[in-house]
Design an enzyme around this catalytic site. Structure first.
Site, short mmCIF file in Angstrom:
data_model
loop_
_atom_site.label_atom_id
_atom_site.label_comp_id
_atom_site.label_asym_id
_atom_site.label_seq_id
_atom_site.Cartn_x
_atom_site.Cartn_y
_atom_site.Cartn_z
N ARG A 152 74.18 -14.23 73.95
CA ARG A 152 73.38 -15.45 73.81
C ARG A 152 73.96 -16.36 72.72
O ARG A 152 73.93 -17.58 72.85
CB ARG A 152 71.95 -15.06 73.46
CG ARG A 152 71.03 -16.23 73.20
CD ARG A 152 69.58 -15.79 73.08
NE ARG A 152 69.31 -15.15 71.82
CZ ARG A 152 68.14 -14.56 71.51
NH1 ARG A 152 67.19 -14.51 72.40
NH2 ARG A 152 67.96 -14.02 70.34
N ARG B 16 53.54 -10.45 66.08
CA ARG B 16 54.71 -9.66 65.72
C ARG B 16 54.40 -8.67 64.60
O ARG B 16 55.28 -7.91 64.21
CB ARG B 16 55.79 -10.62 65.23
CG ARG B 16 57.09 -10.56 65.98
CD ARG B 16 57.98 -11.61 65.33
NE ARG B 16 59.33 -11.55 65.78
CZ ARG B 16 59.84 -12.31 66.74
NH1 ARG B 16 59.09 -13.15 67.39
NH2 ARG B 16 61.11 -12.21 67.04
N LYS C 144 62.72 -12.16 76.71
CA LYS C 144 61.37 -12.74 76.76
C LYS C 144 61.41 -14.22 77.14
O LYS C 144 60.68 -14.66 78.01
CB LYS C 144 60.65 -12.58 75.40
CG LYS C 144 60.44 -11.13 74.99
CD LYS C 144 59.56 -11.00 73.77
CE LYS C 144 60.20 -11.51 72.48
NZ LYS C 144 61.34 -10.69 72.01
N ARG D 217 72.41 -20.07 68.11
CA ARG D 217 71.35 -19.88 67.13
C ARG D 217 71.88 -19.22 65.87
O ARG D 217 72.60 -18.23 65.94
CB ARG D 217 70.26 -18.98 67.73
CG ARG D 217 69.14 -19.75 68.37
CD ARG D 217 68.19 -18.85 69.11
NE ARG D 217 67.64 -17.78 68.27
CZ ARG D 217 66.69 -16.97 68.68
NH1 ARG D 217 66.20 -17.10 69.90
NH2 ARG D 217 66.23 -16.03 67.90
P1 ADP Z 1 63.96 -13.10 68.93
O1 ADP Z 1 62.78 -12.48 69.61
O2 ADP Z 1 65.16 -13.13 69.83
O3 ADP Z 1 64.25 -12.51 67.60
P2 ADP Z 1 62.44 -15.57 68.36
O4 ADP Z 1 62.89 -16.90 68.81
O5 ADP Z 1 61.18 -15.02 68.99
O6 ADP Z 1 63.68 -14.62 68.65
O7 ADP Z 1 62.24 -15.55 66.78
C1 ADP Z 1 63.24 -15.95 65.89
C2 ADP Z 1 62.78 -15.75 64.44
O8 ADP Z 1 61.62 -16.57 64.16
C3 ADP Z 1 62.32 -14.33 64.08
O9 ADP Z 1 63.38 -13.48 63.73
C4 ADP Z 1 61.39 -14.64 62.89
O10 ADP Z 1 62.11 -14.87 61.72
C5 ADP Z 1 60.71 -15.93 63.28
N1 ADP Z 1 59.45 -15.66 63.99
C6 ADP Z 1 59.20 -15.89 65.30
N2 ADP Z 1 57.96 -15.51 65.64
C7 ADP Z 1 57.39 -15.01 64.51
C8 ADP Z 1 56.13 -14.41 64.20
N3 ADP Z 1 55.17 -14.26 65.13
N4 ADP Z 1 55.90 -14.02 62.91
C9 ADP Z 1 56.82 -14.18 61.97
N5 ADP Z 1 58.04 -14.69 62.19
C10 ADP Z 1 58.34 -15.11 63.45
#
Ligand code: ADP
Length: 190
Positions: free
Chosen positions: A128, A89, A14, A134
């Site tokens: 990654r 999400r 994404k 990360r």
């Molecule tokens: P990925 O899609 O690779 O898991 P992200 O950078 O989108 O990585 O998200 C990393 C973390 O941030 C998620 O695992 C979650 O803990 C938190 N997070 C991100 N977006 C949300 C959301 N919309 N609601 C709740 N937690 C979120």
């Protein structure tokens, strides 16, 4: 304003594709994950709360990310629209997004869902981890929790947006360029 939801499991690409999409379609990219990592780096109260949850592979509370999104909508202008990456999400987040947009008589334009099989999620995130460092990419256990969280909490959104006629899925396997071209072909229709 256009409001695109970029959807897909962790590691689907994404963030990578978002960079191409914002440029081509003059959108503002909102990644809730990136915004949360910024709070963590700043050591804010919110960052401290988020850190513990993210490092376990859990989601942060809905209200936290909903507030961040509304704030971005209010403060950013001069673009054709927004690209939401990693939000919504959960079903409550999707409903909150609809409520926020309804205040200005707007709605989600479309979702772009990048789909890859579970086996590929692990492989891509491990790749990654070597590049980006990360914390939530470091352990197989945490990645597995994120995959389960995705299936339980995020996947129901497919039905939510399908029912509204707003769900569009593309194949996320193949090279970055192949996936990008599939996304552009789809986005050109909106
Ligand atoms: P990925 O899609 O690779 O898991 P992200 O950078 O989108 O990585 O998200 C990393 C973390 O941030 C998620 O695992 C979650 O803990 C938190 N997070 C991100 N977006 C949300 C959301 N919309 N609601 C709740 N937690 C979120």
């Amino acid at each position: 304003m256009k409001y695109y939801v970029l959807f897909g499991p962790p590691g689907a690409g994404k963030g990578t594709q978002a960079k191409e999409m914002v440029e081509k379609y003059n959108l503002h990219h909102i990644s809730t994950g990136a915004l949360l990592r910024k709070e963590i780096a700043a050591g804010s109260e919110l960052g401290i709360l988020a850190k513990g949850l993210i490092e376990k592979g859990c989601l942060v509370p809905d209200e936290v990310v909903e507030g961040m999104i509304e704030n971005e909508f209010r403060t950013v202008s001069g673009v054709e629209g927004f690209l939401l990456d990693g939000f919504p999400r959960t079903l409550p987040q999707a409903e909150a997004l609809d409520r926020i947009l309804a205040k200005t008589s707007e709605e989600v334009t479309a979702t772009v869902s990048i789909m890859i099989p579970d086996e590929m999620i692990m492989e891509r995130i491990k790749g990654r981890a070597l590049k980006e460092g990360r914390a939530d990419d470091a352990s197989e256990e945490v990645i597995n929790t994120r995959i389960v969280t995705y299936h339980n909490q995020t996947e129901p959104l497919i039905e939510y947006y399908t029912d509204k006629g707003k769900y569009n899925e593309i194949d996320g396997t193949g090279t970055i360029e192949e996936v990008r071209d599939r996304i552009f072909d789809l986005m050109d229709k909106f």
